[in-house]
Write an enzyme that holds these catalytic residues in place. Sequence first.
Site, mmCIF file in Angstrom:
data_model
loop_
_atom_site.group_PDB
_atom_site.id
_atom_site.type_symbol
_atom_site.label_atom_id
_atom_site.label_comp_id
_atom_site.label_asym_id
_atom_site.label_seq_id
_atom_site.Cartn_x
_atom_site.Cartn_y
_atom_site.Cartn_z
ATOM 1 N N SER A 21 3.585 82.383 42.961
ATOM 2 C CA SER A 21 4.103 83.744 43.112
ATOM 3 C C SER A 21 3.046 84.687 43.673
ATOM 4 O O SER A 21 1.873 84.635 43.293
ATOM 5 C CB SER A 21 4.578 84.279 41.760
ATOM 6 O OG SER A 21 5.755 83.642 41.347
ATOM 7 N N GLY A 22 3.476 85.548 44.568
ATOM 8 C CA GLY A 22 2.579 86.528 45.164
ATOM 9 C C GLY A 22 1.772 86.021 46.326
ATOM 10 O O GLY A 22 1.149 86.792 47.044
ATOM 11 N N ASP A 37 10.134 93.023 45.783
ATOM 12 C CA ASP A 37 9.111 92.369 44.949
ATOM 13 C C ASP A 37 7.790 92.321 45.713
ATOM 14 O O ASP A 37 7.381 91.290 46.248
ATOM 15 C CB ASP A 37 9.574 90.953 44.587
ATOM 16 C CG ASP A 37 8.739 90.337 43.464
ATOM 17 O OD1 ASP A 37 7.806 91.012 42.987
ATOM 18 O OD2 ASP A 37 9.027 89.189 43.081
ATOM 19 N N HIS A 77 6.212 91.269 40.527
ATOM 20 C CA HIS A 77 6.388 90.631 39.216
ATOM 21 C C HIS A 77 5.095 89.991 38.699
ATOM 22 O O HIS A 77 5.038 89.537 37.547
ATOM 23 C CB HIS A 77 7.531 89.603 39.252
ATOM 24 C CG HIS A 77 7.202 88.306 39.904
ATOM 25 N ND1 HIS A 77 7.503 88.024 41.222
ATOM 26 C CD2 HIS A 77 6.591 87.188 39.426
ATOM 27 C CE1 HIS A 77 7.107 86.798 41.523
ATOM 28 N NE2 HIS A 77 6.550 86.264 40.441
#
Length: 479
Positions: A423-424, A318, A272
């Site tokens: 995120s990530g 994801d 994402h």
Amino acid sequence: MMIRSFEVIVLSMSIISIAAPALGQFFGRLEDSQSRQQCLTPEHYLGTCVALIDCPQVSEVYNFRDDRVGTQYVLALHRSCGTRSVNGEPIVCCTRPSTTTTTTILPISEATSTTTTTTTPQPTSTTRKPEQTSTTSISPPIDLRLNSCLLSPGVYGECIDIKRCPSILNQLKAKGNDPELVKFIKASNLLCDNVGQNVCCPTEPAPRRLPTEKEGCGEPNLVSFRKIVGGDEAMKGAYPWIALLGYGDSSLSIFKCGGTLITARHVVTAAHCIKDNLSFVRLGEHDLSTDTDTTHMDINIVKNVSHSNYNKTDGRSDIAMLYLERNVEFTNIMKPICLPNSPSLRAKSYVDTNPIVIGWGNTQEFGRSAKILRQLMIPVLENSVCQNSYKALNLSFSLNQFDKAILCAGTLAGGEDSCQGDSGGPLMTSEQLDNGEIRFYLIGIVAYGYGCARPNSPGIYTSTQYFMDWINDKVREMS
């Protein structure tokens, strides 16, 4: 296919063994790597000069590459051992020789390409014993493109226009018509078949496999096992694999996600986080408010690949791979983390352990992002805990949303969590090796959550254990 390919290899090797000295006279030879039984492969892994038939990795080349690229790679292995033959069998630099190998290759000073003597290896303190042949297929870790060129044994370049080759172009701007430089450029153009203004621009081959613990992955600079309560600032350089994802022009330094360096050319992150304006990765960063605390590096992204099964609705799969423009030169503040690649680590449960999540995300929900890298220790929970929690929040969208593809981690009481901007980034744990050394492993990727640090709302992390086959496949792919 294998019979035809081997015939091409042997014929090509006999031709190159005649032509190689001419190139070597101009560009120089790697005498240190060729004057003994040990050698360096084109990607600079330590190997042993053995007969082609005794090198299983040759057949592995053709499992993953077409004949032409495979032949180029094997010819490069042959050059690393001085383009020699024994009893008509070409000699190649092999990192994983067969345990049945009986041919010892003499140093160049004692043997020539027409050597016909074979001897039985005698173990000495300086002789590298052949490794046991693994049953796991490993592809060649080098990325040999069809426009590659050979500068000297084991040193590769890419045939590109001189305007796109900073290392040579900068010399030309500084030295102008210097006779030696002009001679070098002409010879470099000759290596590229005299095509236009092309030169053999020095490049490093992209790694084609994950680094191992022995090669230094996951080695921390600072090891601290104190409990990280509520999150605090990490020590400078403590996690040298952390990456920031930059969007748009690098001069604007717009960072929205994190990532983790896993090889010299690959960064893993969340799917994402992949946006049209994702353009570069920053490594070696610590304090975003200053450019003087560390020597960080921005590297352009040339390709990104999200998992084909990524589901934006339930957040499953994801995960994404980023391919960097060039290799990262490993330093104390820039080096890759390990991954749970072995069968035992793939199967290990991290429930009831307390891994660490790091990032520059918001310090509270809807708050400001952190300027200094922060670290937080959180417990891993049973996936059923997240399943029940998100079902109660009407955020359960599919039957497999909370299967083994995710890790559920967080404090049910609230107050400790990753947040927007993380995120990530990595969820990582430490493991002690047999020799007592500590290595860090990437076990999760920050995926999503309900708010930040809310009670009964643990975070969801993509499990790298579950996606190890996909990760290995993407690292093997040509960038």
